[in-house]
Design a protein around this motif. Sequence first.
Motif, PDB file in Angstrom:
ATOM      1  N   VAL A 105       3.630  10.908   4.270  1.00  0.00           N
ATOM      2  CA  VAL A 105       3.157   9.753   3.512  1.00  0.00           C
ATOM      3  C   VAL A 105       4.140   9.512   2.381  1.00  0.00           C
ATOM      4  O   VAL A 105       4.597  10.461   1.731  1.00  0.00           O
ATOM      5  N   THR A 106       4.491   8.267   2.165  1.00  0.00           N
ATOM      6  CA  THR A 106       5.440   7.921   1.125  1.00  0.00           C
ATOM      7  C   THR A 106       4.863   6.841   0.217  1.00  0.00           C
ATOM      8  O   THR A 106       3.948   6.111   0.600  1.00  0.00           O
ATOM      9  N   ALA A 107       5.438   6.733  -0.975  1.00  0.00           N
ATOM     10  CA  ALA A 107       5.054   5.665  -1.902  1.00  0.00           C
ATOM     11  C   ALA A 107       6.195   5.462  -2.891  1.00  0.00           C
ATOM     12  O   ALA A 107       6.696   6.427  -3.466  1.00  0.00           O
ATOM     13  N   ALA A 108       6.593   4.217  -3.062  1.00  0.00           N
ATOM     14  CA  ALA A 108       7.655   3.887  -4.011  1.00  0.00           C
ATOM     15  C   ALA A 108       7.136   2.870  -5.018  1.00  0.00           C
ATOM     16  O   ALA A 108       6.829   1.733  -4.658  1.00  0.00           O
ATOM     17  N   PHE A 109       6.996   3.306  -6.258  1.00  0.00           N
ATOM     18  CA  PHE A 109       6.652   2.427  -7.379  1.00  0.00           C
ATOM     19  C   PHE A 109       5.306   1.732  -7.183  1.00  0.00           C
ATOM     20  O   PHE A 109       5.138   0.583  -7.588  1.00  0.00           O
ATOM     21  N   GLY A 110       4.346   2.443  -6.589  1.00  0.00           N
ATOM     22  CA  GLY A 110       3.063   1.816  -6.328  1.00  0.00           C
ATOM     23  C   GLY A 110       1.852   2.547  -6.863  1.00  0.00           C
ATOM     24  O   GLY A 110       0.826   1.925  -7.158  1.00  0.00           O
ATOM     25  N   ILE A 111       1.941   3.869  -7.001  1.00  0.00           N
ATOM     26  CA  ILE A 111       0.722   4.602  -7.348  1.00  0.00           C
ATOM     27  C   ILE A 111       0.296   4.373  -8.798  1.00  0.00           C
ATOM     28  O   ILE A 111      -0.842   4.651  -9.161  1.00  0.00           O
ATOM     29  N   ARG A 112       1.193   3.829  -9.628  1.00  0.00           N
ATOM     30  CA  ARG A 112       0.788   3.464 -10.995  1.00  0.00           C
ATOM     31  C   ARG A 112      -0.313   2.406 -10.988  1.00  0.00           C
ATOM     32  O   ARG A 112      -1.045   2.249 -11.967  1.00  0.00           O
ATOM     33  N   ASN A 113      -0.396   1.656  -9.897  1.00  0.00           N
ATOM     34  CA  ASN A 113      -1.356   0.551  -9.828  1.00  0.00           C
ATOM     35  C   ASN A 113      -2.718   0.961  -9.278  1.00  0.00           C
ATOM     36  O   ASN A 113      -3.615   0.118  -9.196  1.00  0.00           O
ATOM     37  N   PHE A 114      -2.876   2.229  -8.890  1.00  0.00           N
ATOM     38  CA  PHE A 114      -4.166   2.672  -8.368  1.00  0.00           C
ATOM     39  C   PHE A 114      -5.243   2.525  -9.450  1.00  0.00           C
ATOM     40  O   PHE A 114      -5.027   2.904 -10.600  1.00  0.00           O
ATOM     41  N   ALA A 115      -6.388   2.031  -9.045  1.00  0.00           N
ATOM     42  CA  ALA A 115      -7.517   1.951  -9.972  1.00  0.00           C
ATOM     43  C   ALA A 115      -8.098   3.333 -10.245  1.00  0.00           C
ATOM     44  O   ALA A 115      -8.786   3.535 -11.242  1.00  0.00           O
ATOM     45  N   ASN A 116      -7.802   4.283  -9.348  1.00  0.00           N
ATOM     46  CA  ASN A 116      -8.254   5.661  -9.531  1.00  0.00           C
ATOM     47  C   ASN A 116      -7.198   6.572  -8.909  1.00  0.00           C
ATOM     48  O   ASN A 116      -7.115   6.685  -7.683  1.00  0.00           O
ATOM     49  N   LEU A 117      -6.370   7.177  -9.735  1.00  0.00           N
ATOM     50  CA  LEU A 117      -5.237   7.967  -9.250  1.00  0.00           C
ATOM     51  C   LEU A 117      -5.695   9.171  -8.433  1.00  0.00           C
ATOM     52  O   LEU A 117      -5.148   9.461  -7.367  1.00  0.00           O
ATOM     53  N   ASP A 118      -6.707   9.897  -8.913  1.00  0.00           N
ATOM     54  CA  ASP A 118      -7.197  11.077  -8.202  1.00  0.00           C
ATOM     55  C   ASP A 118      -7.664  10.714  -6.791  1.00  0.00           C
ATOM     56  O   ASP A 118      -7.341  11.406  -5.814  1.00  0.00           O
ATOM     57  N   ARG A 119      -8.425   9.648  -6.689  1.00  0.00           N
ATOM     58  CA  ARG A 119      -8.954   9.243  -5.391  1.00  0.00           C
ATOM     59  C   ARG A 119      -7.843   8.771  -4.456  1.00  0.00           C
ATOM     60  O   ARG A 119      -7.844   9.099  -3.266  1.00  0.00           O
ATOM     61  N   GLY A 120      -6.876   8.019  -5.009  1.00  0.00           N
ATOM     62  CA  GLY A 120      -5.766   7.547  -4.186  1.00  0.00           C
ATOM     63  C   GLY A 120      -4.931   8.684  -3.634  1.00  0.00           C
ATOM     64  O   GLY A 120      -4.584   8.706  -2.447  1.00  0.00           O
ATOM     65  N   LEU A 121      -4.605   9.655  -4.477  1.00  0.00           N
ATOM     66  CA  LEU A 121      -3.828  10.811  -4.019  1.00  0.00           C
ATOM     67  C   LEU A 121      -4.645  11.662  -3.048  1.00  0.00           C
ATOM     68  O   LEU A 121      -4.097  12.223  -2.086  1.00  0.00           O
ATOM     69  N   GLY A 122      -5.951  11.751  -3.277  1.00  0.00           N
ATOM     70  CA  GLY A 122      -6.812  12.477  -2.352  1.00  0.00           C
ATOM     71  C   GLY A 122      -6.821  11.856  -0.967  1.00  0.00           C
ATOM     72  O   GLY A 122      -6.808  12.574   0.043  1.00  0.00           O
ATOM     73  N   GLU A 123      -6.808  10.540  -0.909  1.00  0.00           N
ATOM     74  CA  GLU A 123      -6.753   9.844   0.374  1.00  0.00           C
ATOM     75  C   GLU A 123      -5.406  10.063   1.067  1.00  0.00           C
ATOM     76  O   GLU A 123      -5.343  10.248   2.287  1.00  0.00           O
ATOM     77  N   MET A 124      -4.337  10.073   0.301  1.00  0.00           N
ATOM     78  CA  MET A 124      -3.023  10.327   0.873  1.00  0.00           C
ATOM     79  C   MET A 124      -2.961  11.732   1.460  1.00  0.00           C
ATOM     80  O   MET A 124      -2.383  11.948   2.530  1.00  0.00           O
ATOM     81  N   CYS A 125      -3.579  12.688   0.785  1.00  0.00           N
ATOM     82  CA  CYS A 125      -3.628  14.056   1.293  1.00  0.00           C
ATOM     83  C   CYS A 125      -4.500  14.139   2.544  1.00  0.00           C
ATOM     84  O   CYS A 125      -4.140  14.796   3.520  1.00  0.00           O
ATOM     85  N   ARG A 126      -5.626  13.455   2.523  1.00  0.00           N
ATOM     86  CA  ARG A 126      -6.571  13.511   3.646  1.00  0.00           C
ATOM     87  C   ARG A 126      -5.932  13.063   4.958  1.00  0.00           C
ATOM     88  O   ARG A 126      -6.146  13.681   6.014  1.00  0.00           O
ATOM     89  N   VAL A 127      -5.154  11.982   4.919  1.00  0.00           N
ATOM     90  CA  VAL A 127      -4.599  11.421   6.166  1.00  0.00           C
ATOM     91  C   VAL A 127      -3.342  12.151   6.619  1.00  0.00           C
ATOM     92  O   VAL A 127      -2.826  11.885   7.710  1.00  0.00           O
ATOM     93  N   LEU A 128      -2.834  13.074   5.795  1.00  0.00           N
ATOM     94  CA  LEU A 128      -1.702  13.900   6.208  1.00  0.00           C
ATOM     95  C   LEU A 128      -2.169  15.042   7.098  1.00  0.00           C
ATOM     96  O   LEU A 128      -3.212  15.647   6.847  1.00  0.00           O
ATOM     97  N   ARG A 129      -1.382  15.363   8.091  1.00  0.00           N
ATOM     98  CA  ARG A 129      -1.694  16.541   8.891  1.00  0.00           C
ATOM     99  C   ARG A 129      -1.374  17.796   8.068  1.00  0.00           C
ATOM    100  O   ARG A 129      -0.551  17.752   7.145  1.00  0.00           O
ATOM    101  N   PRO A 130      -2.003  18.946   8.369  1.00  0.00           N
ATOM    102  CA  PRO A 130      -1.669  20.192   7.670  1.00  0.00           C
ATOM    103  C   PRO A 130      -0.176  20.491   7.805  1.00  0.00           C
ATOM    104  O   PRO A 130       0.392  20.422   8.900  1.00  0.00           O
ATOM    105  N   GLY A 131       0.464  20.795   6.706  1.00  0.00           N
ATOM    106  CA  GLY A 131       1.909  21.017   6.704  1.00  0.00           C
ATOM    107  C   GLY A 131       2.718  19.754   6.535  1.00  0.00           C
ATOM    108  O   GLY A 131       3.954  19.811   6.438  1.00  0.00           O
ATOM    109  N   GLY A 132       2.043  18.593   6.503  1.00  0.00           N
ATOM    110  CA  GLY A 132       2.732  17.330   6.305  1.00  0.00           C
ATOM    111  C   GLY A 132       3.207  17.158   4.871  1.00  0.00           C
ATOM    112  O   GLY A 132       2.821  17.921   3.971  1.00  0.00           O
TER     113      GLY A 132
END
Length: 244
Positions: A131-158
Amino acid sequence: MYQQETIKPYDAQAEKAGQVEEMFDHIAPTYDQLNHRLSWNIDRGWRRKAIAALLPYKPQTLLDIATGTGDFAIMAAQMLKPQKLIGADISEGMMAIGAKKVKEAGLQDVISFEREDCLNLSYADATFDAVTAAFGIRNFANLDRGLGEMCRVLRPGGHLSIVELTTPVSFPMKQLFWIYSHTVLPLYGRIVSKDKSAYSYLRRTIAAFPQGERMMGILKAAGFKETSFQRLTAGICTMYFATK
């Protein structure tokens, strides 16, 4: 709640995600021009470094969060040669421009765009190699939740690879960046984009965004095991790399 989650482009009372979508739809036609000029084209090198960090792992399925007009997605497809890359964003206007660029690059069989709420992704658990992101996560309305979703959709070891604008911490770049971000950036952004709020919003989110060691703690709390960061161009940008 982190401070940048309360910073909004327009109305302080309205919901942030809708305002961010409206802002990016509005500035979409001038977004690429402004990005490259305001960073003196250094942003291309930042993106390239974040993608190069993924080269040893040869990811075949990628998700580019807050993909915008697809610059990062296109570069990632060219460098990593994945089987599939999805660019996700809430702004249809930005992705429409990205789709044209993807077609011009001949990558329409690899890259697709999908409108997604980055805080509530529609993808199943463990879907992507990276999963990648360039200059976008500053705009999340909830940083913890956004990063949690990015982790969730990654496979283990991703792997997660992020580049984000940050505030320099050392003299004299810290002082020079303050002057630039309070004068040139909002003035030129307002003139070219015709949006008086967008580039003052950008400055405020950069100043409020958690960075460095603090960001490492946030990534670990989101579910990532191995985390690292590297300041680029004297700290104007920071690259974050993490493993699930």
